[in-house]
Design an enzyme around this catalytic site. Structure first.
Site, PDB file in Angstrom:
ATOM      1  N   SER A 143       0.852  -1.186   0.000  1.00 52.67           N
ATOM      2  CA  SER A 143       0.000   0.000   0.000  1.00 52.67           C
ATOM      3  C   SER A 143       0.888   1.236   0.000  1.00 52.67           C
ATOM      4  O   SER A 143       2.072   1.171   0.365  1.00 52.67           O
ATOM      5  CB  SER A 143      -0.878   0.011   1.261  1.00 52.67           C
ATOM      6  OG  SER A 143      -1.603   1.216   1.394  1.00 52.67           O
ATOM      7  N   TYR A 156      -2.457  -1.536   9.940  1.00 49.48           N
ATOM      8  CA  TYR A 156      -2.349  -1.652   8.482  1.00 49.48           C
ATOM      9  C   TYR A 156      -0.972  -1.185   8.018  1.00 49.48           C
ATOM     10  O   TYR A 156      -0.300  -1.877   7.237  1.00 49.48           O
ATOM     11  CB  TYR A 156      -3.453  -0.806   7.840  1.00 49.48           C
ATOM     12  CG  TYR A 156      -3.624  -1.013   6.352  1.00 49.48           C
ATOM     13  CD1 TYR A 156      -4.190  -2.183   5.859  1.00 49.48           C
ATOM     14  CD2 TYR A 156      -3.247  -0.029   5.443  1.00 49.48           C
ATOM     15  CE1 TYR A 156      -4.369  -2.371   4.491  1.00 49.48           C
ATOM     16  CE2 TYR A 156      -3.419  -0.198   4.083  1.00 49.48           C
ATOM     17  CZ  TYR A 156      -3.981  -1.375   3.613  1.00 49.48           C
ATOM     18  OH  TYR A 156      -4.142  -1.555   2.253  1.00 49.48           O
ATOM     19  N   LYS A 160       1.884  -3.452   6.257  1.00 47.71           N
ATOM     20  CA  LYS A 160       2.233  -3.144   4.877  1.00 47.71           C
ATOM     21  C   LYS A 160       3.687  -2.695   4.740  1.00 47.71           C
ATOM     22  O   LYS A 160       4.330  -2.982   3.717  1.00 47.71           O
ATOM     23  CB  LYS A 160       1.275  -2.096   4.305  1.00 47.71           C
ATOM     24  CG  LYS A 160      -0.165  -2.593   4.175  1.00 47.71           C
ATOM     25  CD  LYS A 160      -0.265  -3.851   3.319  1.00 47.71           C
ATOM     26  CE  LYS A 160      -1.717  -4.245   3.060  1.00 47.71           C
ATOM     27  NZ  LYS A 160      -1.824  -5.435   2.185  1.00 47.71           N
TER      28      LYS A 160
END
Length: 271
Positions: A143, A156, A160
């Site tokens: 991401s 997250y 990532k």
């Protein structure tokens, strides 16, 4: 890799979003496909759609958080097609909220899917890809949040960033085996990532444990929302070029540059 005709591609999170769009692009280039997804109904629909368009494809329900499930996916893929040439570790989930408010279950679910999932993919597939000695390519969906820290996306971002590191390390280690590595780092794409809570296991809080962005919060996010088909085509073109980093949004460049400028400035005080 610039010729996909007859090559076999395995895609996790392949029943929708970036996974399905990439599968469609690879199918148009002549690849044979193994779609893996945790949602059986959506997976069956995606496989049927690809078959209707003439693709040679099978679907395998897979929970990437489970090593045994990913091992079974590898057995099915190699058993059915005899080889695997492209592995796209794409499945992912997101939990939103202040980092300090994240529960242990929030962290565990995020790490199990977003980081252990790709690790399981490497464990199950890559040694066999090396052994078959036919080249290939391994991809990961990270991401923009794997390159630049974002507010209210602590688990997250942590996972990532880990996926980006995994891809960079693997690229160095596979260089001598003719296997390329890419990591996709998109900003907003028209996928179901905001609704990934639908697949959150009951023992980790279930679907109601997640907070989602409000419409106002979504509208305030930086960057355009790109069409998923364009991203799928970009992924396939990037395999052909053997790009390590796949970035989707030009507007991400300024954020990334500012981060590395801050790192560079820190060297003024290094010993």
């Amino acid at each position: 890799m610039d010729d996909f005709k007859g090559r076999v591609a395995v895609i996790t999170g392949g029943a929708s979003g970036i996974g399905l769009a990439t599968a469609q692009s690879l199918a148009r280039a002549g690849a044979r496909l193994v779609l893996a997804d945790i949602e059986q109904g959506v997976l069956d629909k995606a496989v049927a759609g690809l078959k209707a368009d003439g693709a040679d494809v099978i679907g395998v329900r897979t929970d990437v958080a489970s090593k045994e499930s990913v091992d079974a996916l590898a057995e099915r893929a190699f058993g059915h097609f005899g080889a695997v040439h492209v592995l796209f570790n794409n499945a992912g989930v997101a939990v939103f909220g202040p980092t300090q408010d994240m529960t242990h279950a929030d962290w565990k679910w995020s790490i199990d899917v977003n980081l252990w999932g790709p690790i399981h993919g490497v464990e199950a597939f890559v040694p066999r890809m090396v052994k078959q000695n036919q080249g290939g390519h391994v991809l990961f969906t990270a991401s923009f949040a794997g390159l630049v820290a974002n507010r209210e996306l602590g688990p997250y971002c942590v996972t990532k960033f880990g996926v980006v590191a995994l891809a960079e390390c693997l690229q160095k280690d596979l260089r001598d085996h003719g296997i390329g590595v890419s990591v996709l780092c998109p900003m907003r794409v028209a996928t179901n990532i905001d609704h990934s809570y639908r697949n959150r296991p009951a023992d980790l809080g279930g679907p109601t444990a997640n907070r989602t962005y409000s419409d106002d919060e979504l509208a305030a996010l930086a960057g355009r929302t790109l069409d998923v088909a364009d991203v799928g085509d970009l992924v396939v073109d990037s395999i052909r070029r053997n790009d390590l980093f796949i970035v989707t949004h030009k507007e991400a460049q300024g954020f990334v540059k500012r981060r590395f400028d801050r790192i560079d400035q820190a060297f003024a005080h290094a010993l």
